[in-house]
Write a protein that holds these residues in place. Structure first.
Motif, PDB file in Angstrom:
ATOM      1  N   GLU A   1      13.903 -18.450   0.734  1.00  0.00           N
ATOM      2  CA  GLU A   1      14.043 -19.443   0.093  1.00  0.00           C
ATOM      3  C   GLU A   1      13.441 -20.915   0.851  1.00  0.00           C
ATOM      4  OE1 GLU A   1      17.986 -22.601  -1.207  1.00  0.00           O
ATOM      5  OE2 GLU A   1      18.199 -20.912   0.211  1.00  0.00           O
ATOM      6  N   LYS A   2      12.436 -21.676  -0.080  1.00  0.00           N
ATOM      7  CA  LYS A   2      11.619 -22.531   0.265  1.00  0.00           C
ATOM      8  C   LYS A   2      12.505 -23.702   0.563  1.00  0.00           C
ATOM      9  CE  LYS A   2       7.612 -24.891  -1.425  1.00  0.00           C
ATOM     10  NZ  LYS A   2       6.646 -25.128  -2.459  1.00  0.00           N
ATOM     11  N   GLN A   3      12.341 -24.479   1.753  1.00  0.00           N
ATOM     12  CA  GLN A   3      12.989 -25.735   2.235  1.00  0.00           C
ATOM     13  C   GLN A   3      11.763 -26.831   1.950  1.00  0.00           C
ATOM     14  OE1 GLN A   3      16.117 -25.758   3.067  1.00  0.00           O
ATOM     15  NE2 GLN A   3      16.029 -23.800   2.326  1.00  0.00           N
ATOM     16  N   ASP A   4      10.602 -26.537   2.205  1.00  0.00           N
ATOM     17  CA  ASP A   4       9.409 -27.371   1.886  1.00  0.00           C
ATOM     18  C   ASP A   4       8.142 -26.600   1.962  1.00  0.00           C
ATOM     19  OD1 ASP A   4       8.534 -27.319   4.603  1.00  0.00           O
ATOM     20  OD2 ASP A   4       9.792 -28.993   5.185  1.00  0.00           O
ATOM     21  N   ASP A   5       7.211 -26.958   1.950  1.00  0.00           N
ATOM     22  CA  ASP A   5       5.843 -26.174   1.746  1.00  0.00           C
ATOM     23  C   ASP A   5       5.443 -25.229   3.167  1.00  0.00           C
ATOM     24  OD1 ASP A   5       5.184 -27.160  -0.710  1.00  0.00           O
ATOM     25  OD2 ASP A   5       3.765 -28.368   0.112  1.00  0.00           O
ATOM     26  N   CYS A   6       6.220 -25.787   4.129  1.00  0.00           N
ATOM     27  CA  CYS A   6       5.969 -24.937   5.354  1.00  0.00           C
ATOM     28  C   CYS A   6       7.328 -24.282   6.006  1.00  0.00           C
ATOM     29  CB  CYS A   6       5.406 -25.969   6.525  1.00  0.00           C
ATOM     30  SG  CYS A   6       3.880 -26.711   6.026  1.00  0.00           S
ATOM     31  N   ARG A   7       8.669 -24.654   5.343  1.00  0.00           N
ATOM     32  CA  ARG A   7       9.728 -24.306   6.200  1.00  0.00           C
ATOM     33  C   ARG A   7      10.558 -23.270   5.075  1.00  0.00           C
ATOM     34  NH1 ARG A   7      13.531 -27.643   8.418  1.00  0.00           N
ATOM     35  NH2 ARG A   7      13.529 -28.692   6.238  1.00  0.00           N
ATOM     36  N   TYR A   8      11.065 -22.164   5.420  1.00  0.00           N
ATOM     37  CA  TYR A   8      11.582 -21.010   4.516  1.00  0.00           C
ATOM     38  C   TYR A   8      12.698 -20.574   5.163  1.00  0.00           C
ATOM     39  CZ  TYR A   8       7.253 -21.726   1.907  1.00  0.00           C
ATOM     40  OH  TYR A   8       6.197 -22.276   1.119  1.00  0.00           O
ATOM     41  N   ASN A   9      13.743 -20.415   4.688  1.00  0.00           N
ATOM     42  CA  ASN A   9      15.085 -19.594   5.283  1.00  0.00           C
ATOM     43  C   ASN A   9      14.768 -18.106   4.537  1.00  0.00           C
ATOM     44  OD1 ASN A   9      16.794 -21.263   6.447  1.00  0.00           O
ATOM     45  ND2 ASN A   9      17.257 -22.200   4.439  1.00  0.00           N
ATOM     46  N   ALA A  10      14.644 -17.219   5.643  1.00  0.00           N
ATOM     47  CA  ALA A  10      14.634 -15.558   5.287  1.00  0.00           C
ATOM     48  C   ALA A  10      15.879 -14.995   5.578  1.00  0.00           C
ATOM     49  CB  ALA A  10      13.327 -15.129   5.830  1.00  0.00           C
ATOM     50  N   THR A  11      16.222 -13.892   5.014  1.00  0.00           N
ATOM     51  CA  THR A  11      17.211 -13.043   5.011  1.00  0.00           C
ATOM     52  C   THR A  11      16.983 -11.702   4.745  1.00  0.00           C
ATOM     53  OG1 THR A  11      18.930 -14.732   4.774  1.00  0.00           O
ATOM     54  CG2 THR A  11      19.584 -12.328   4.614  1.00  0.00           C
ATOM     55  N   ILE A  12      17.358 -10.686   5.557  1.00  0.00           N
ATOM     56  CA  ILE A  12      17.165  -9.296   5.133  1.00  0.00           C
ATOM     57  C   ILE A  12      18.342  -8.636   5.529  1.00  0.00           C
ATOM     58  CG2 ILE A  12      16.216  -8.564   7.397  1.00  0.00           C
ATOM     59  CD1 ILE A  12      14.561  -6.516   5.666  1.00  0.00           C
ATOM     60  N   GLU A  13      18.928  -7.811   4.438  1.00  0.00           N
ATOM     61  CA  GLU A  13      20.253  -7.208   4.541  1.00  0.00           C
ATOM     62  C   GLU A  13      20.249  -5.726   4.232  1.00  0.00           C
ATOM     63  OE1 GLU A  13      23.130 -10.870   3.202  1.00  0.00           O
ATOM     64  OE2 GLU A  13      22.814  -9.231   1.796  1.00  0.00           O
ATOM     65  N   PHE A  14      20.974  -4.943   4.914  1.00  0.00           N
ATOM     66  CA  PHE A  14      20.923  -3.572   4.631  1.00  0.00           C
ATOM     67  C   PHE A  14      22.240  -3.021   5.093  1.00  0.00           C
ATOM     68  CE2 PHE A  14      18.945  -4.016   8.803  1.00  0.00           C
ATOM     69  CZ  PHE A  14      19.454  -2.928   9.560  1.00  0.00           C
ATOM     70  N   ASN A  15      22.753  -1.843   4.684  1.00  0.00           N
ATOM     71  CA  ASN A  15      24.005  -1.248   5.013  1.00  0.00           C
ATOM     72  C   ASN A  15      23.610  -0.288   6.001  1.00  0.00           C
ATOM     73  OD1 ASN A  15      26.156  -2.232   3.526  1.00  0.00           O
ATOM     74  ND2 ASN A  15      25.127  -1.248   1.608  1.00  0.00           N
ATOM     75  N   ASN A  16      24.195  -0.340   7.452  1.00  0.00           N
ATOM     76  CA  ASN A  16      23.880   0.451   8.529  1.00  0.00           C
ATOM     77  C   ASN A  16      24.746   1.587   8.442  1.00  0.00           C
ATOM     78  OD1 ASN A  16      24.278   1.866  11.020  1.00  0.00           O
ATOM     79  ND2 ASN A  16      23.398   0.025  12.042  1.00  0.00           N
ATOM     80  N   GLN A  17      24.229   2.729   8.203  1.00  0.00           N
ATOM     81  CA  GLN A  17      24.888   4.040   7.960  1.00  0.00           C
ATOM     82  C   GLN A  17      25.842   4.499   8.983  1.00  0.00           C
ATOM     83  OE1 GLN A  17      22.586   7.604   7.178  1.00  0.00           O
ATOM     84  NE2 GLN A  17      23.961   8.277   5.817  1.00  0.00           N
ATOM     85  N   ARG A  18      25.224   4.044  10.074  1.00  0.00           N
ATOM     86  CA  ARG A  18      25.935   4.498  11.372  1.00  0.00           C
ATOM     87  C   ARG A  18      27.350   3.942  11.675  1.00  0.00           C
ATOM     88  NH1 ARG A  18      22.766   5.880  16.700  1.00  0.00           N
ATOM     89  NH2 ARG A  18      22.734   7.500  15.673  1.00  0.00           N
ATOM     90  N   SER A  19      27.373   2.555  11.403  1.00  0.00           N
ATOM     91  CA  SER A  19      28.389   1.638  11.735  1.00  0.00           C
ATOM     92  C   SER A  19      29.300   1.475  10.505  1.00  0.00           C
ATOM     93  CB  SER A  19      27.984   0.552  12.177  1.00  0.00           C
ATOM     94  OG  SER A  19      27.285  -0.305  11.258  1.00  0.00           O
ATOM     95  N   GLY A  20      28.445   1.573   9.148  1.00  0.00           N
ATOM     96  CA  GLY A  20      29.081   1.532   7.807  1.00  0.00           C
ATOM     97  C   GLY A  20      29.388  -0.073   7.581  1.00  0.00           C
ATOM     98  N   LYS A  21      28.527  -0.885   8.342  1.00  0.00           N
ATOM     99  CA  LYS A  21      28.559  -2.505   8.280  1.00  0.00           C
ATOM    100  C   LYS A  21      27.443  -3.153   7.673  1.00  0.00           C
ATOM    101  CE  LYS A  21      31.590  -3.334  12.090  1.00  0.00           C
ATOM    102  NZ  LYS A  21      31.781  -3.932  13.283  1.00  0.00           N
ATOM    103  N   LEU A  22      27.421  -3.951   6.783  1.00  0.00           N
ATOM    104  CA  LEU A  22      26.378  -4.776   6.487  1.00  0.00           C
ATOM    105  C   LEU A  22      25.690  -5.443   7.597  1.00  0.00           C
ATOM    106  CD1 LEU A  22      24.765  -5.671   3.655  1.00  0.00           C
ATOM    107  CD2 LEU A  22      26.017  -7.524   3.818  1.00  0.00           C
ATOM    108  N   GLU A  23      24.410  -5.088   7.782  1.00  0.00           N
ATOM    109  CA  GLU A  23      23.406  -5.728   8.831  1.00  0.00           C
ATOM    110  C   GLU A  23      22.711  -6.966   8.153  1.00  0.00           C
ATOM    111  OE1 GLU A  23      23.486  -5.071  12.130  1.00  0.00           O
ATOM    112  OE2 GLU A  23      24.941  -3.237  11.907  1.00  0.00           O
ATOM    113  N   THR A  24      22.650  -8.162   8.752  1.00  0.00           N
ATOM    114  CA  THR A  24      21.924  -9.011   8.127  1.00  0.00           C
ATOM    115  C   THR A  24      21.170  -9.818   9.356  1.00  0.00           C
ATOM    116  OG1 THR A  24      23.686  -9.533   6.573  1.00  0.00           O
ATOM    117  CG2 THR A  24      22.173 -11.394   7.057  1.00  0.00           C
TER     118      THR A  24
END
Length: 184
Positions: A83-106
């Motif tokens: 998500e763009k905040q301005d031309d140079c600053r961005y919020n970035a997120t990556i999510e996946f389910n951790n099979q070992r723990s069963g939890k969503l990793e973010t």
């Protein structure tokens, strides 16, 4: 971490596939360019793994903020959002389910790319030179603040490393010249 390594391998395959497409001078939005620099992904990639003929692909969920699903044989495995905040600053997120723990990793952070000088592929990450990273509590640690994909997005890429670095460098150069002009 087996599942996270598997997710990393899938994203690594996407980076390999996406490197064959032009990344500079194209019609990528700022958010798409940042997703490529940070995670090596972009919309519309489809790649078949040689080992088992399984397909990795990306599917856009929204344009702004940019949201991409990374699919393995049609099943959602990883979610990437920029998500763009301005031309140079961005919020970035990556999510996946951790099979070992069963939890969503973010992993989530605000990236100030105004000082971005270069991005270098390392064995287990993408090192960003002179980038400021602000992490919400418990979303990332200080030892990976300037690295993306610690533990994996690039760990399993077996293709031509020089080709991948060339594509990443071209994306950074285009970002600095055409999007975040303060990154000089």
């Amino acid at each position: 971490m087996r599942h996270s390594r598997f997710a990393a391998m899938l994203l690594a395959g996407l980076l390999m596939a996406s490197c064959s497409d032009a990344v500079s001078g194209d019609s990528m939005t700022a958010e798409e360019k940042v997703a490529f620099i940070l995670f090596g992904v972009k919309d519309g990639i489809s790649y078949t793994l040689r080992e088992n003929s399984e397909e990795i692909s990306t599917k856009r969920e929204s344009a702004s903020p940019l949201a991409l699903d990374v699919l393995f044989s049609g099943k959602k495995l990883v979610f990437v959002q920029v998500e763009k905040q301005d031309d140079c600053r961005y919020n970035a997120t990556i999510e996946f389910n951790n099979q070992r723990s069963g939890k969503l990793e973010t992993f989530s952070a605000l990236y100030d790319l105004s000082g971005l000088k270069s991005a270098t592929l390392e064995s287990d990450s993408v090192a960003l030179e002179t980038v400021e990273v602000t992490c919400p509590e418990d979303k990332c640690s200080s030892n990976n603040a300037s690295h993306i994909a610690r533990g994996g997005l690039n760990s399993f890429i077996l293709d031509d490393r020089a080709m991948r670095q060339t594509s990443l460098t071209a994306a950074v150069d285009d970002f600095r010249q055409n999007i975040c002009r303060g990154a000089q």
